[in-house]
Design an enzyme around this catalytic site. Structure first.
Site, short mmCIF file in Angstrom:
data_model
loop_
_atom_site.label_atom_id
_atom_site.label_comp_id
_atom_site.label_asym_id
_atom_site.label_seq_id
_atom_site.Cartn_x
_atom_site.Cartn_y
_atom_site.Cartn_z
N THR A 1 -50.39 52.83 -30.23
CA THR A 1 -50.19 51.87 -31.30
C THR A 1 -50.99 50.60 -30.99
O THR A 1 -51.34 50.35 -29.84
CB THR A 1 -48.71 51.48 -31.46
OG1 THR A 1 -48.29 50.73 -30.31
CG2 THR A 1 -47.82 52.69 -31.62
N TYR B 1 -41.54 41.72 -20.29
CA TYR B 1 -41.32 42.76 -21.29
C TYR B 1 -40.10 43.60 -20.94
O TYR B 1 -39.23 43.86 -21.79
CB TYR B 1 -42.57 43.64 -21.38
CG TYR B 1 -42.49 44.75 -22.39
CD1 TYR B 1 -42.45 44.48 -23.75
CD2 TYR B 1 -42.48 46.09 -22.00
CE1 TYR B 1 -42.41 45.50 -24.69
CE2 TYR B 1 -42.43 47.12 -22.93
CZ TYR B 1 -42.40 46.81 -24.28
OH TYR B 1 -42.34 47.82 -25.20
N LYS C 1 -36.42 44.16 -23.02
CA LYS C 1 -35.95 45.47 -23.44
C LYS C 1 -34.64 45.86 -22.75
O LYS C 1 -33.77 46.48 -23.37
CB LYS C 1 -37.03 46.52 -23.17
CG LYS C 1 -38.30 46.31 -23.98
CD LYS C 1 -38.04 46.36 -25.49
CE LYS C 1 -39.31 46.28 -26.30
NZ LYS C 1 -39.07 46.39 -27.76
N SER D 1 -47.99 48.48 -39.04
CA SER D 1 -48.86 49.34 -38.24
C SER D 1 -48.00 50.15 -37.27
O SER D 1 -46.79 49.95 -37.17
CB SER D 1 -49.88 48.50 -37.45
OG SER D 1 -49.23 47.65 -36.53
N SER E 1 -37.64 50.53 -25.21
CA SER E 1 -38.77 51.07 -24.48
C SER E 1 -38.26 51.74 -23.22
O SER E 1 -37.14 51.47 -22.77
CB SER E 1 -39.74 49.94 -24.10
OG SER E 1 -40.69 50.36 -23.15
#
Length: 266
Positions: free
Chosen positions: A189, A154, A158, A16, A141
């Site tokens: 997304t 997160y 990254k 996806s 990111s």
């Protein structure tokens, strides 16, 4: 400009979002693909949408099963006899205050977003060195360059990718191996978002819902690959994430004062 025709490309997180969009665009350019994720039915769907499905292999893969990843890399190499490019794209996001985030969640995010990439990279590296050719494309990111409220786990995962793959690039330059680090901003997304207690959130932030469409992001990524760009922001030309990168780099004091409000998800 690098040609992608007949390049063997392995994409994780290919069922996806950016992974799916990249698969379709790479296939249209004549690449041979290995598509991986946990969702086999979705991988079959993506394969059916590719321009050349007869040049697409599906390799089911669970990035959280670290003990299986090295063997999966060997299987991937055997599918076409070699691999030219590894696109690290699987992962999850996170949204919770540090004070409300369990240590187990920090570890889970780091295992998926960082360590799975490292294990697969190390498994492929001897193959690339032997061929004196190879390409790692790493989906980081904007959070790999800055930190905002409610994104600590997160952002940490990254940030780690930048340190690791910048170092790797310097080490493998002599073998003709390339590394591109992508720093996407808000992309529309269906990325999984984990909360502080480990449960998954059912709704995305307003920024994600209004983010750049994945197919446009894939087009920007393809250009970065063709130009063998070291690192590139992927996203809207005019957007708050691009502004944040600019302010953090050139006006770090101002960034520090603004980010408590600027970075709070809507």
């Amino acid at each position: 400009m690098k040609s992608l025709k007949d390049q063997v490309v392995w994409i994780t997180g290919a069922s996806s979002g950016i992974g799916e969009a990249l698969a379709r665009e790479l296939s249209a350019q004549g690449a041979k693909l290995i598509l991986s994720s946990r969702r086999i039915a979705e991988l079959e769907r993506v394969k059916s949408l590719c321009a050349h499905p007869n040049q697409v292999h599906i390799l089911p893969l669970d990035l959280t099963d670290s003990d299986s990843l090295e063997a999966k890399a060997a299987t991937a190499i055997a599918l076409f006899g070699h691999i030219d490019m590894m696109v690290h794209n699987g992962g999850m996001s996170q949204r919770a205050l540090v004070a409300e985030t369990d240590i187990a969640v920090h570890r889970e995010v780091m295992e998926l977003n960082y360590f799975s990439y490292i294990i697969l990279t190390k498994a492929l590296l001897p193959h690339f060195i032997e061929r004196r050719s190879g390409y790692f494309v790493v989906t980081s990111s904007v959070m790999g360059k800055i930190g905002t409220p409610m994104r600590a786990a997160y952002a940490a995962s990254k940030h780690a990718l930048h340190g690791y793959f910048d170092s790797l690039r310097a080490e493998v330059h002599q073998y003709g191996i390339k590394v591109t680090i992508l720093t996407p901003g808000y992309i529309h997304t269906p990325i999984a978002v984990i909360s502080g207690d480990g449960s998954f959130l059912s709704s995305k932030s307003e920024q994600i819902n209004g983010g750049l469409p994945a197919d446009i992001a894939a087009g920007q990524i393809i250009k970065a690959i063709q130009n063998e760009t070291y690192e590139l922001y992927i996203g809207k030309f005019i957007g708050e994430e691009r502004l944040a990168l600019f302010v953090k780099r050139f006006l770090p004091g101002l960034f520090t004062r603004l980010i408590p409000k600027f970075g709070t998800p809507k």
